[in-house]
Design an enzyme around this catalytic site. Structure first.
Site, PDB file in Angstrom:
ATOM      1  N   ASP A  19      17.533 -23.540 -63.959  1.00 23.87           N
ATOM      2  CA  ASP A  19      18.354 -24.093 -65.052  1.00 23.87           C
ATOM      3  C   ASP A  19      17.600 -25.234 -65.729  1.00 23.87           C
ATOM      4  O   ASP A  19      17.592 -25.343 -66.960  1.00 23.87           O
ATOM      5  CB  ASP A  19      19.691 -24.661 -64.519  1.00 23.87           C
ATOM      6  CG  ASP A  19      20.834 -23.636 -64.615  1.00 23.87           C
ATOM      7  OD1 ASP A  19      20.561 -22.434 -64.428  1.00 23.87           O
ATOM      8  OD2 ASP A  19      21.980 -24.043 -64.865  1.00 23.87           O
ATOM      9  N   TYR A  67      23.468 -20.105 -49.581  1.00 24.09           N
ATOM     10  CA  TYR A  67      24.401 -19.163 -50.193  1.00 24.09           C
ATOM     11  C   TYR A  67      24.997 -18.185 -49.173  1.00 24.09           C
ATOM     12  O   TYR A  67      26.114 -17.710 -49.359  1.00 24.09           O
ATOM     13  CB  TYR A  67      23.703 -18.340 -51.283  1.00 24.09           C
ATOM     14  CG  TYR A  67      23.577 -19.034 -52.608  1.00 24.09           C
ATOM     15  CD1 TYR A  67      22.796 -20.172 -52.741  1.00 24.09           C
ATOM     16  CD2 TYR A  67      24.228 -18.548 -53.734  1.00 24.09           C
ATOM     17  CE1 TYR A  67      22.658 -20.793 -53.966  1.00 24.09           C
ATOM     18  CE2 TYR A  67      24.092 -19.169 -54.967  1.00 24.09           C
ATOM     19  CZ  TYR A  67      23.308 -20.290 -55.078  1.00 24.09           C
ATOM     20  OH  TYR A  67      23.182 -20.911 -56.295  1.00 24.09           O
ATOM     21  N   ASP A  84      12.268 -32.633 -54.883  1.00 19.67           N
ATOM     22  CA  ASP A  84      12.632 -33.770 -55.746  1.00 19.67           C
ATOM     23  C   ASP A  84      11.517 -34.099 -56.729  1.00 19.67           C
ATOM     24  O   ASP A  84      11.759 -34.267 -57.927  1.00 19.67           O
ATOM     25  CB  ASP A  84      13.067 -35.002 -54.918  1.00 19.67           C
ATOM     26  CG  ASP A  84      12.089 -35.371 -53.826  1.00 19.67           C
ATOM     27  OD1 ASP A  84      11.118 -34.617 -53.595  1.00 19.67           O
ATOM     28  OD2 ASP A  84      12.290 -36.426 -53.179  1.00 19.67           O
ATOM     29  N   ASP A 143      17.851 -21.969 -57.928  1.00 17.54           N
ATOM     30  CA  ASP A 143      19.011 -21.987 -58.822  1.00 17.54           C
ATOM     31  C   ASP A 143      18.952 -23.219 -59.709  1.00 17.54           C
ATOM     32  O   ASP A 143      19.093 -23.149 -60.933  1.00 17.54           O
ATOM     33  CB  ASP A 143      20.308 -21.976 -57.995  1.00 17.54           C
ATOM     34  CG  ASP A 143      21.546 -22.020 -58.880  1.00 17.54           C
ATOM     35  OD1 ASP A 143      21.592 -21.254 -59.858  1.00 17.54           O
ATOM     36  OD2 ASP A 143      22.449 -22.830 -58.589  1.00 17.54           O
TER      37      ASP A 143
HETATM   38  C1  IPM Z   1      22.785 -17.951 -61.191  1.00 16.87           C
HETATM   39  C2  IPM Z   1      24.213 -18.390 -61.059  1.00 16.87           C
HETATM   40  C3  IPM Z   1      24.762 -17.854 -59.747  1.00 16.87           C
HETATM   41  C4  IPM Z   1      23.925 -18.447 -58.626  1.00 16.87           C
HETATM   42  C5  IPM Z   1      26.258 -18.131 -59.522  1.00 16.87           C
HETATM   43  C6  IPM Z   1      27.103 -17.666 -60.671  1.00 16.87           C
HETATM   44  C7  IPM Z   1      26.731 -17.498 -58.230  1.00 16.87           C
HETATM   45  O1  IPM Z   1      24.311 -19.773 -61.146  1.00 16.87           O
HETATM   46  O2  IPM Z   1      22.546 -16.725 -61.233  1.00 16.87           O
HETATM   47  O3  IPM Z   1      21.899 -18.793 -61.262  1.00 16.87           O
HETATM   48  O4  IPM Z   1      24.155 -19.585 -58.222  1.00 16.87           O
HETATM   49  O5  IPM Z   1      23.023 -17.744 -58.156  1.00 16.87           O
HETATM   50 MN    MN Z   2      22.394 -20.736 -61.625  1.00 14.84          MN
END
Ligand code: IPM
Ligand code: MN
Length: 368
Positions: free
Chosen positions: A249, A141, A221, A245
């Site tokens: 999710d 990032y 992985d 990240d």
């Molecule tokens: C998160 C989001 C952010 C990230 C984006 C919106 C920059 O996906 O907070 O997980 O990748 O950190």
């Molecule tokens: Mn995210």
């Protein structure tokens, strides 16, 4: 207790879910006699539209002058053609960097009432309580060089970590694990990446200071697979920025919806609080958004910035109560019996009600 909170609602569903979160914070302040004040600022797409930049100076100043920053979401399809440095998301990355918090805590807790909302079987999601500690200021990032050369059709991003950056986030993970189930799972790709080898060696070194905590290393992985197969096996999961990240999710699937996940970023000048979900422009303004991720984020404000652990738990229990009673936003309505579909606002109201009852009860008990 005094707390000055900068509220940056942002784009899409950000404003509607943040409103429910601040309502809950106001209720806690009122019931407990605390002085919480709120100052609003623009970030993301709404800030670009208003002032040409995703993080205006006024917003950053307000954030730096506050005790905590509560953010909704950023992102708007209107800006999809812009380069990453001009997009709404850039505002979020800039404020993360300016506030300096490097440890992003993302709890993934499976509420039993939502066991039918997850595509995973109830016996797989039962009792899952994972805390991701995602490094937030390093890796791909922020590493340089970074560019896209449209003449040569070549692009580059850099995954870079220093030992110190790994040490400080690893310490946060071990400290938290020592107060939980005493296990840290560190995620890397040490079979391929030098940066992961540094990561693994450094985490192993930090682990020596925490003999009571078990450390395990997982390649990212296979971790992506284990987390679906046996999520109950994990306590604290320590990751670099991008791996965290992605995996956080994925962990939304365990709880039933990404809309359930809160986060807190600690370690910097001012803590930053944001739900894990995005701005969901497709459902913005329809009343369909799930405010529980934002409300659980408010609980993290109480825990990590206000020192009000009891109130943080009261908010979490209020959420549980509302789910147990069958109230659902659209994202978590799947599969359950006797469930009632409610709007963003209605869900917020239900949590507010449950919270008021529980705090009243607590105060009545103290009074006798
Ligand atoms: C998160 C989001 C952010 C990230 C984006 C919106 C920059 O996906 O907070 O997980 O990748 O950190
Ligand atoms: Mn995210």
């Amino acid at each position: 207790m005094r707390l000055k909170i900068a509220v940056l609602a942002g784009d899409g569903i950000g404003p509607e879910v943040t409103r429910e979160a601040t309502n809950i914070l106001r209720a806690v302040a009122e019931l407990g006699g605390h002085d919480f004040s709120f100052v609003e600022g623009l970030i993301g797409g709404v800030a670009i539209t208003a002032s040409g930049t995703p993080l205006p100076t006024a917003t950053l100043d307000a954030a730096l002058e506050s005790d905590a920053v509560l953010l909704g979401a950023v992102g708007d399809n209107k800006f999809n053609s812009l380069t990453p440095d001009k997009r709404p998301e850039a505002g979020l990355l800039q404020i993360r960097q300016a506030l300096g918090g490097f440890a992003n805590l993302r709890p993934s807790v499976a509420y039993s009432a939502l066991s039918a909302s997850s595509p995973l079987r109830p016996e797989v999601t039962k009792d899952v309580d994972i805390l991701f500690v995602r490094e937030l200021l390093g890796g791909l990032y922020f590493g340089s060089p970074r560019w896209w050369n449209k003449e040569t059709n070549e692009a580059i991003n850099t995954m870079r970590y220093t030992r110190d950056e790994v040490v400080r986030v690893a310490r946060v993970a071990f400290e938290l694990a020592s107060k939980r189930r005493k296990k840290v799972t560190s995620v890397d790709k040490a079979n391929v990446l030098e940066v992961s080898q540094l990561w693994r060696a450094t985490v192993a070194e930090v682990a020596k200071d925490y003999p009571e905590v078990t450390l395990e290393h997982q390649l990212v992985d296979s971790m992506a697979m284990h987390i679906m197969n046996i999520p109950r096996n994990f306590d604290v999961v320590l990751t670099e920025n991008l791996f965290g990240d992605i995996l956080s999710d994925e962990a939304g699937v365990i709880t039933g919806s990404l809309g359930m996940l809160p986060s807190a970023t600690i370690g910097g000048a001012v803590n930053l609080y944001e739900p894990v979900h995005g701005s969901a422009p497709d459902i913005a303004g329809t009343g369909k958004a799930n405010p529980l991720g934002a409300i659980l984020t408010a609980a993290m404000v109480l825990r990590h910035s206000a020192g009000l652990e009891q109130d943080a738990r009261a908010v979490e229990q209020a959420v549980q109560k509302v789910l147990d009673a069958g109230y659902r936003s659209a994202d978590i309505a799947r599969g359950g019996e006797n469930v009632q579909l409610v709007s963003t606002q209605e869900m917020g109201k239900r949590v507010h009600q449950a919270l008021t009852e529980s705090i009243d009860r607590r105060q009545a008990m103290h009074a006798v």
